[in-house]
Design an enzyme around this catalytic site. Structure first.
Site, mmCIF file in Angstrom:
data_model
loop_
_atom_site.group_PDB
_atom_site.id
_atom_site.type_symbol
_atom_site.label_atom_id
_atom_site.label_comp_id
_atom_site.label_asym_id
_atom_site.label_seq_id
_atom_site.Cartn_x
_atom_site.Cartn_y
_atom_site.Cartn_z
ATOM 1 N N CYS A 107 0.994 -1.191 0.022
ATOM 2 C CA CYS A 107 -0.194 -0.253 -0.128
ATOM 3 C C CYS A 107 0.452 1.227 -0.169
ATOM 4 O O CYS A 107 0.222 2.337 -0.255
ATOM 5 C CB CYS A 107 -1.562 -0.168 1.079
ATOM 6 S SG CYS A 107 -2.166 -0.717 1.022
ATOM 7 N N ASN A 156 -10.021 0.025 -0.110
ATOM 8 C CA ASN A 156 -8.418 0.209 -0.371
ATOM 9 C C ASN A 156 -8.143 -0.073 -1.409
ATOM 10 O O ASN A 156 -8.261 -1.624 -1.463
ATOM 11 C CB ASN A 156 -8.184 -0.179 1.324
ATOM 12 C CG ASN A 156 -7.012 -0.414 1.034
ATOM 13 O OD1 ASN A 156 -5.611 -0.530 -0.116
ATOM 14 N ND2 ASN A 156 -6.247 -0.194 2.347
ATOM 15 N N HIS A 190 -2.636 7.480 1.753
ATOM 16 C CA HIS A 190 -3.263 6.027 1.229
ATOM 17 C C HIS A 190 -5.241 5.704 2.302
ATOM 18 O O HIS A 190 -4.909 6.117 3.043
ATOM 19 C CB HIS A 190 -3.063 5.326 1.411
ATOM 20 C CG HIS A 190 -2.934 3.725 1.474
ATOM 21 N ND1 HIS A 190 -3.313 2.942 0.322
ATOM 22 C CD2 HIS A 190 -2.889 3.107 2.273
ATOM 23 C CE1 HIS A 190 -3.732 2.117 0.402
ATOM 24 N NE2 HIS A 190 -3.931 1.671 1.639
HETATM 25 N N1 COA Z 1 -19.077 -6.733 10.183
HETATM 26 C C1 COA Z 1 -19.277 -7.125 11.655
HETATM 27 N N2 COA Z 1 -18.399 -7.226 12.813
HETATM 28 C C2 COA Z 1 -17.573 -7.452 12.570
HETATM 29 C C3 COA Z 1 -16.578 -7.111 11.188
HETATM 30 C C4 COA Z 1 -17.454 -7.329 10.032
HETATM 31 N N3 COA Z 1 -17.073 -7.087 8.730
HETATM 32 N N4 COA Z 1 -15.119 -7.567 11.642
HETATM 33 C C5 COA Z 1 -14.852 -7.864 12.640
HETATM 34 N N5 COA Z 1 -16.297 -7.658 13.541
HETATM 35 C C6 COA Z 1 -16.627 -7.547 15.223
HETATM 36 C C7 COA Z 1 -15.483 -8.286 15.659
HETATM 37 O O1 COA Z 1 -15.656 -9.233 15.778
HETATM 38 C C8 COA Z 1 -15.539 -7.271 17.082
HETATM 39 O O2 COA Z 1 -16.561 -8.090 17.332
HETATM 40 P P1 COA Z 1 -16.736 -8.227 19.221
HETATM 41 O O3 COA Z 1 -16.600 -6.871 19.441
HETATM 42 O O4 COA Z 1 -17.931 -8.639 19.768
HETATM 43 O O5 COA Z 1 -15.464 -9.333 19.294
HETATM 44 C C9 COA Z 1 -15.634 -6.446 16.390
HETATM 45 O O6 COA Z 1 -16.619 -5.726 15.400
HETATM 46 C C10 COA Z 1 -14.815 -4.520 16.501
HETATM 47 O O7 COA Z 1 -13.584 -5.427 16.139
HETATM 48 P P2 COA Z 1 -12.416 -5.144 14.939
HETATM 49 O O8 COA Z 1 -11.138 -6.163 15.188
HETATM 50 O O9 COA Z 1 -12.173 -4.491 17.333
HETATM 51 O O10 COA Z 1 -13.159 -3.961 15.159
HETATM 52 P P3 COA Z 1 -12.164 -2.184 14.241
HETATM 53 O O11 COA Z 1 -12.803 -1.105 15.001
HETATM 54 O O12 COA Z 1 -10.078 -2.471 14.879
HETATM 55 O O13 COA Z 1 -12.602 -2.294 12.543
HETATM 56 C C11 COA Z 1 -11.069 -2.670 10.983
HETATM 57 C C12 COA Z 1 -11.678 -3.627 12.092
HETATM 58 C C13 COA Z 1 -10.134 -3.941 10.373
HETATM 59 C C14 COA Z 1 -12.038 -1.804 10.023
HETATM 60 C C15 COA Z 1 -9.417 -1.974 11.750
HETATM 61 O O14 COA Z 1 -9.038 -2.268 12.233
HETATM 62 C C16 COA Z 1 -9.245 -1.008 10.726
HETATM 63 O O15 COA Z 1 -9.027 -0.704 10.025
HETATM 64 N N6 COA Z 1 -7.411 -2.028 10.245
HETATM 65 C C17 COA Z 1 -6.757 -1.486 9.569
HETATM 66 C C18 COA Z 1 -7.214 -2.137 8.253
HETATM 67 C C19 COA Z 1 -6.510 -1.359 7.298
HETATM 68 O O16 COA Z 1 -6.386 0.227 7.231
HETATM 69 N N7 COA Z 1 -5.591 -2.067 6.087
HETATM 70 C C20 COA Z 1 -4.547 -1.978 5.167
HETATM 71 C C21 COA Z 1 -3.482 -1.519 5.465
HETATM 72 S S1 COA Z 1 -2.753 -0.609 4.004
#
Ligand code: COA
Length: 340
Positions: free
Chosen positions: A113, A285, A255
């Protein structure tokens, strides 16, 4: 002898036509439109159909960038991608051939990325070393080809798309010139986002390689924190090197990983959210495609005027990150029809 600066002279992008909405995803995994919108800012994304490869997106974006630069020729092609058409050879030469560029040097840069920023700096290096007088720099990924279509941790986020710029040799003080550059990596974090199999460590033809090892895995929470930290740090570094304050920046183009990451970086820098460009809502993304795609859409919307001070920053798998400052050139601001 003064160094030849890299000056932006062309811009283009390409998105595949197929739209996948959050509701489409909710039909095949345990997620919802509301969750994806709130946690990522994404409403829909574009996805390639089988038969379309990264080079197809790259060639379309590249042709548009060459058209906007007003000439069909450049002296080199640098393609940032983590989803090459084949593991071997590189996709850059295929793209150069597809654009009718003859035998120019063409190769891939792999920084996922952050790939577009790494490729941009590589292109600037080719100009400075007088290998070429103009370089086509493309960021293109068909990232959905790495993603398990049923994995709610990754499928809502990643998408497909490409963007391209033409760089020409010029002076640092002219509009369009790249100013300061910061690039970095931390290989100790290589397992934060990765595809385990298919390379030399875990070979694709080994029967013990699990099917899921060919899909992308991501530790989302850690990626989020590192992305905010590194993009903020790197942005501060290039602002200081350029002699700009945050208030001097007309547009922050990061990004497009997650809208919350982009706003968190803006907040940490003390930047106005109004000056933070966010198009992830309809692109998702697109990995290496994301920054040049965002630049093309921002220019098409009239958000970038000649002389504007622009800050680019990215974070990605590797991990890798970086930032670049530049001023916006004349001639790349005209309203365009949306990329298709
Ligand atoms: N739909 C519904 N619920 C979801 C889900 C989805 N797609 N993905 C995760 N959850 C749930 C989890 O199981 C968790 O449930 P719980 O509280 O009952 O355990 C809850 O949502 C929170 O999960 P979490 O992983 O802590 O969510 P988050 O707020 O961190 O969001 C991302 C997850 C992936 C969106 C976030 O971490 C993110 O954007 N990370 C960076 C990713 C990125 O930028 N990648 C590319 C980099 S170049």
């Amino acid at each position: 002898m003064t160094r030849r600066a890299a000056v932006l002279a062309g811009l283009g992008s390409a998105l595949p036509p197929r739209v996948v909405t959050n509701d489409d995803l909710a039909g095949r995994m345990d997620t919802s439109d509301a969750w994806i919108r709130t946690r990522t800012g994404i409403a829909e994304r574009r996805v390639v159909d089988p038969g379309t490869a990264t080079s197809d997106l790259a060639i379309t974006a590249g042709r548009r960038a060459l058209d906007s630069a007003g000439g069909p020729r450049v002296g080199a092609v640098v393609l940032a991608t983590a989803t090459p058409d084949h593991p071997c050879p590189a996709t850059g030469p295929t793209v150069a051939a597809g654009l009718g560029l003859g035998t120019v040097p063409a190769f891939d840069v792999g920084a996922v990325c952050s790939g577009f920023l790494y490729a941009l700096v590589t292109g600037a290096g080719l100009l400075a070393a007088e290998v070429a007088d103009s370089v086509l720099v493309i960021g293109a990924d068909a990232f959905t080809t790495l993603v398990d279509p049923h994995d709610r941790a990754t499928a809502p986020i990643f998408a497909d798309g490409a963007g391209a710029v033409v760089l020409r040799a010029g002076r640092t003080d002219e509009p369009g010139a790249l100013r300061a550059i910061d690039l970095a990596s931390d290989g100790l974090q290589a397992d934060l986002i990765r595809v385990a199999a298919g390379g030399s460590r875990q070979r694709s033809h080994h029967t013990e390689a699990l099917r899921e090892d060919h899909y992308l895995t991501m530790r989302g929470g850690e990626v989020f924190k590192n992305a905010v930290l590194r993009m903020t740090e790197s942005s501060r570094t290039v602002l200081a090197r350029t002699g700009w304050t945050t208030a001097d920046v007309d547009l922050l183009v990061g990004h497009q990983a997650n809208a919350r990451i982009l706003y968190a970086v803006a907040d940490q820098l003390g930047a106005d959210r109004e000056r933070t460009y966010v198009n992830i809502g309809h692109t998702g993304n697109t990995a290496a495609g994301s920054i040049p795609l965002a630049l093309d859409e921002a220019a098409g919307e009239g958000r970038l005027r000649p002389g504007d001070r622009v800050l680019l920053t990215a974070f990605g798998a590797g991990t890798t990150w970086g930032a670049v400052t530049l001023t916006w050139p004349h001639g790349l601001t005209r309203p365009r029809t949306p990329a298709a």
